[in-house]
Write an enzyme that holds these catalytic residues in place. Structure first.
Site, mmCIF file in Angstrom:
data_model
loop_
_atom_site.group_PDB
_atom_site.id
_atom_site.type_symbol
_atom_site.label_atom_id
_atom_site.label_comp_id
_atom_site.label_asym_id
_atom_site.label_seq_id
_atom_site.Cartn_x
_atom_site.Cartn_y
_atom_site.Cartn_z
ATOM 1 N N GLY A 61 0.885 -1.196 0.060
ATOM 2 C CA GLY A 61 -0.126 -0.095 -0.009
ATOM 3 C C GLY A 61 0.773 1.248 -0.061
ATOM 4 O O GLY A 61 2.055 1.472 0.586
ATOM 5 N N ARG A 94 1.091 -5.592 -5.144
ATOM 6 C CA ARG A 94 1.222 -6.736 -3.921
ATOM 7 C C ARG A 94 1.822 -8.228 -4.195
ATOM 8 O O ARG A 94 1.425 -8.982 -3.553
ATOM 9 C CB ARG A 94 -0.261 -6.589 -3.348
ATOM 10 N N ASP A 154 6.064 -5.535 6.771
ATOM 11 C CA ASP A 154 6.546 -6.499 7.349
ATOM 12 C C ASP A 154 6.813 -7.698 6.503
ATOM 13 O O ASP A 154 8.138 -8.217 6.173
ATOM 14 C CB ASP A 154 5.822 -6.850 8.651
ATOM 15 N N ASP A 155 5.791 -8.033 5.904
ATOM 16 C CA ASP A 155 5.814 -9.077 4.817
ATOM 17 C C ASP A 155 6.890 -8.966 3.726
ATOM 18 O O ASP A 155 7.656 -9.920 3.185
ATOM 19 C CB ASP A 155 4.590 -9.440 4.192
ATOM 20 N N LYS A 185 8.285 0.726 5.467
ATOM 21 C CA LYS A 185 7.191 1.402 4.817
ATOM 22 C C LYS A 185 5.660 0.982 5.394
ATOM 23 O O LYS A 185 5.746 -0.545 5.578
ATOM 24 C CB LYS A 185 7.253 1.556 3.670
ATOM 25 N N THR A 186 4.985 1.575 5.897
ATOM 26 C CA THR A 186 3.604 1.239 6.099
ATOM 27 C C THR A 186 2.847 2.459 7.001
ATOM 28 O O THR A 186 3.264 2.846 7.778
ATOM 29 C CB THR A 186 3.346 -0.058 6.521
ATOM 30 N N ILE A 187 1.710 2.883 6.384
ATOM 31 C CA ILE A 187 1.116 3.839 7.190
ATOM 32 C C ILE A 187 0.518 3.152 8.545
ATOM 33 O O ILE A 187 0.049 3.946 9.410
ATOM 34 C CB ILE A 187 -0.086 4.516 6.285
ATOM 35 N N ASP A 188 0.219 1.949 8.436
ATOM 36 C CA ASP A 188 -0.089 1.304 9.855
ATOM 37 C C ASP A 188 0.431 1.381 11.040
ATOM 38 O O ASP A 188 0.081 1.368 11.892
ATOM 39 C CB ASP A 188 -0.396 -0.325 9.481
ATOM 40 N N TYR A 233 -25.476 14.820 15.255
ATOM 41 C CA TYR A 233 -24.961 13.709 14.653
ATOM 42 C C TYR A 233 -23.998 12.927 15.658
ATOM 43 O O TYR A 233 -23.039 13.636 16.295
ATOM 44 C CB TYR A 233 -24.343 13.762 13.570
ATOM 45 N N GLU A 243 -7.633 8.523 1.665
ATOM 46 C CA GLU A 243 -7.436 10.010 1.863
ATOM 47 C C GLU A 243 -6.128 10.422 2.474
ATOM 48 O O GLU A 243 -5.538 11.361 1.999
ATOM 49 C CB GLU A 243 -8.432 10.630 2.930
HETATM 50 P P1 FBP Z 1 0.604 -2.001 3.599
HETATM 51 O O1 FBP Z 1 0.629 -3.002 4.884
HETATM 52 O O2 FBP Z 1 1.047 -2.604 2.475
HETATM 53 O O3 FBP Z 1 1.429 -0.656 3.682
HETATM 54 O O4 FBP Z 1 -0.870 -1.596 3.529
HETATM 55 C C1 FBP Z 1 -1.825 -1.030 4.475
HETATM 56 C C2 FBP Z 1 -2.986 -0.655 3.911
HETATM 57 O O5 FBP Z 1 -2.952 0.578 3.752
HETATM 58 C C3 FBP Z 1 -4.011 -0.944 5.119
HETATM 59 O O6 FBP Z 1 -3.984 -0.100 5.980
HETATM 60 C C4 FBP Z 1 -5.067 -1.374 4.464
HETATM 61 O O7 FBP Z 1 -5.796 -2.242 5.170
HETATM 62 C C5 FBP Z 1 -4.714 -1.832 3.041
HETATM 63 O O8 FBP Z 1 -3.475 -1.156 2.871
HETATM 64 C C6 FBP Z 1 -5.633 -1.585 1.890
HETATM 65 O O9 FBP Z 1 -5.023 -2.300 0.705
HETATM 66 P P2 FBP Z 1 -5.464 -2.144 -0.728
HETATM 67 O O10 FBP Z 1 -4.712 -0.811 -1.024
HETATM 68 O O11 FBP Z 1 -4.800 -2.824 -1.433
HETATM 69 O O12 FBP Z 1 -6.723 -1.745 -0.705
#
Ligand code: FBP
Length: 552
Positions: free
Chosen positions: A78, A142, A172-173, A199-202, A240, A426
């Site tokens: 991602g 991916r 990680d993978d 890398k990963t926003i997570d 809301y 976003e």
């Molecule tokens: P990565 O682990 O590859 O960094 O991706 C994280 C992520 O943004 C998750 O937060 C989300 O669940 C997923 O990618 C969404 O994947 P896709 O871009 O395939 O819809």
């Protein structure tokens, strides 16, 4: 191409590097390392790349000469803000080693290496991408690099282009696979180094040596801006409850960081749900209780943050999803029959009949839309695609039902109107914050120093991140050091340990100490948009997570 005025100005930004990387660089070898667990098995699986020493780069006192080197780069998985600056850092780093060095980008992710799709990254091409968000410089994908046939196919093009080092920018993978590739190329005596970048926003690729993955800073700042705007709307209209699902496939770092920045009324943390073994009903009860308490004070509004991966952490849902993953796995026998059935009602019935009694009961109790979403196509790793499951509306519907029952009992006298949001895409390609622009450039530059030092099986690491960039520490961490053995698709595999939110960690403890007050009162914080120019106090702050983790 027309570019925005901000982009024109931002293109002039010169990312900061740690002091140690500014001139000639000296490599300091540290202690030999061990994997975090399962040492014997991992040592056996990685005879060439296990036990390597930690590396730190320090300011050198003499200029060295380096042979030119051709390097390949891959963006995997991602998008995350700052990927373009990692590539810029690699490019400038290998040019610093030797002006004749060249950088090739494999297109569309790891598949580009296997299918021999690439471009040469030149000065002119790269300049348009410096300090920009996105992965469009070469694209991402991916495809999993895990089979020797893929490694051999990749080696053909690496040999053809005389590429001696490959940088894999991923989570990680992907970094686990980068290490498997490094090991394979060593065993083959292929003469190709492999280096990873976190890398990963997570935010779940982190440990003692990797303080954060890149992209987490920018993405959480974007989401926090949006949450703050919604909080202000909610507090203005006062009619809301906003249920906001936040990306993060597994860990709840994003939700936690956004809560620390915006102080919402509710923020669920998946790791806590798992630890307390909470059921879906208990979570709904907790949320409905807060809605009712606020209503009693005359506040029929609020904001709730829900981590994307939540349902996989609810024990009963986890078992259900595991059963569904096995049932719907490619080649399972059932999968073909399921796919050939067009009617959703019949499909759900077929699935329920194949599940264990307990899981079938949970599956049947779910709203039809959610049950359907749980049976959608799996990702290439065989996992349910959590970003496609509308957990926010599942919880909203269930809270509404609970409140209706409470109304009948006379314990809820307010109103409950919902708005649903999902923030993920976003933030993944936002223009990197100053932090990510600098961090990514430094990671790329560090990767090139590892290449110049002849290393393989290492991940670039930049630490001391709550200090000014000049004081950051550039290092190399053997990937095997971060590994343990985990069950994947029924087999034990060496993988980098995923970092979930620690309930003993300072960020969670701070949140847990505040959440009751945030729930009942309206203590929203409105962070506003990322600032790229202006006082350092607003432009250069790292995440609250990092600040709390590193508070001394
Ligand atoms: P990565 O682990 O590859 O960094 O991706 C994280 C992520 O943004 C998750 O937060 C989300 O669940 C997923 O990618 C969404 O994947 P896709 O871009 O395939 O819809």
């Amino acid at each position: 191409m027309t570019i925005s005025t901000l982009q024109q100005e931002r293109a002039k930004y010169l990312p900061k590097l740690p002091q140690s990387l500014l001139g000639s660089v000296k490599l300091i070898e540290g202690e030999k390392t061990n994997s975090v667990a399962d040492q014997q098995e991992i040592a056996g699986l990685f005879p060439f790349t296990y036990g390597l020493p930690l590396i730190t780069f320090e300011k050198g006192d003499e200029a060295k000469t380096f042979a030119s080197v051709n390097v390949g780069v891959i963006l995997s998985g991602g998008q995350a803000p700052g990927g373009h600056n990692v590539i810029a850092g690699i490019y400038d780093g290998i040019k610093r080693l030797n002006q004749e060095s060249r950088l090739y980008g494999f297109l569309g992710g790891p598949g580009g290496l296997v299918d021999h799709k690439y471009i040469e990254i030149t000065d002119e091409y790269l300049n348009d991408f410096r300090n920009t968000g996105g992965f469009d410089i070469i694209g991402s994908g991916r495809t999993k690099l895990e089979e020797t046939a893929q490694f051999d196919k990749g080696l053909e093009i690496l040999k053809k282009l005389d590429i001696r080092a490959l940088v894999i920018i991923g989570g990680d993978d992907s970094n686990t696979n980068a290490c498997v590739l490094a090991e394979y190329y060593m065993a083959q005596n292929a003469g190709v180094q492999v280096i990873g970048c976190p890398k990963t926003i997570d935010g779940d690729l982190k440990n003692e040596m990797i303080e954060t993955s890149f992209g987490f800073d920018t993405a959480t700042k974007v989401y926090s801006e949006l949450i703050g705007n919604i909080e202000r709307d909610s507090n203005s209209a006062k009619k809301y409850w906003h249920f906001i699902k936040l990306m993060g496939r597994s860990a709840s770092h994003i939700g936690l960081e956004c809560a620390l920045q915006t102080q919402p009324n509710i923020c669920l943390i998946s790791e806590e749900v798992a630890e307390k073994k909470q059921t879906l009903d208990e979570i709904v009860e907790y949320m409905a209780g807060i809605v009712a308490a606020r209503a009693a004070d005359g506040n029929n509004f609020g904001v709730a943050l829900i981590p994307e991966g939540l349902i996989e952490f609810i024990p009963e849902m986890k078992s259900l999803i595991q059963e569904l993953n096995d049932l719907l796995a490619e080649g399972s026998g059932f999968e073909a029959e399921f796919k050939a059935t067009p009617d959703d009602v019949v499909r759900r019935k077929m699935v329920a009949e194949k599940l264990s009694e307990k899981s079938a009961k949970v599956f049947r109790s779910l709203p039809a839309g959610i049950a359907n979403q749980l049976t959608l196509d799996r990702d290439p790793h065989g996992n349910v695609q959590v970003s496609l499951i509308q957990t926010e509306s599942l919880l909203g519907e269930m809270v509404k039902n609970r409140l209706n029952a409470m109304k009948k009992e006379g314990v809820f006298k307010g109103k409950f109107n919902t708005q649903y949001h999902f923030f993920g895409y976003e933030g993944r390609c936002a223009a990197p914050s100053n932090f990510d622009a600098d961090y990514c450039y430094s990671l790329g530059f560090t990767a090139s120093m590892l290449i110049g030092s002849g290393k393989t099986g290492y991940m670039a690491s930049v630490r001391n991140l709550t200090q000014p960039a000049e004081k950051w520490i550039a290092s190399g961490v053997p990937v095997t050091m971060m590994m343990n053995m985990e069950r994947r698709h029924g087999q034990m595999k060496p993988v980098i340990q995923k970092a979930l939110v620690s309930l003993d960690g300072a960020p969670f403890r701070y949140f847990a100490g505040q959440r009751e007050a945030w729930a009942r009162q309206t203590l929203f914080v409105y962070p506003g948009p990322i600032q790229y120019f202006g006082p350092s106090a607003v432009c250069d702050q790292p995440t609250k997570t990092l600040q709390l983790e590193q508070a001394r």
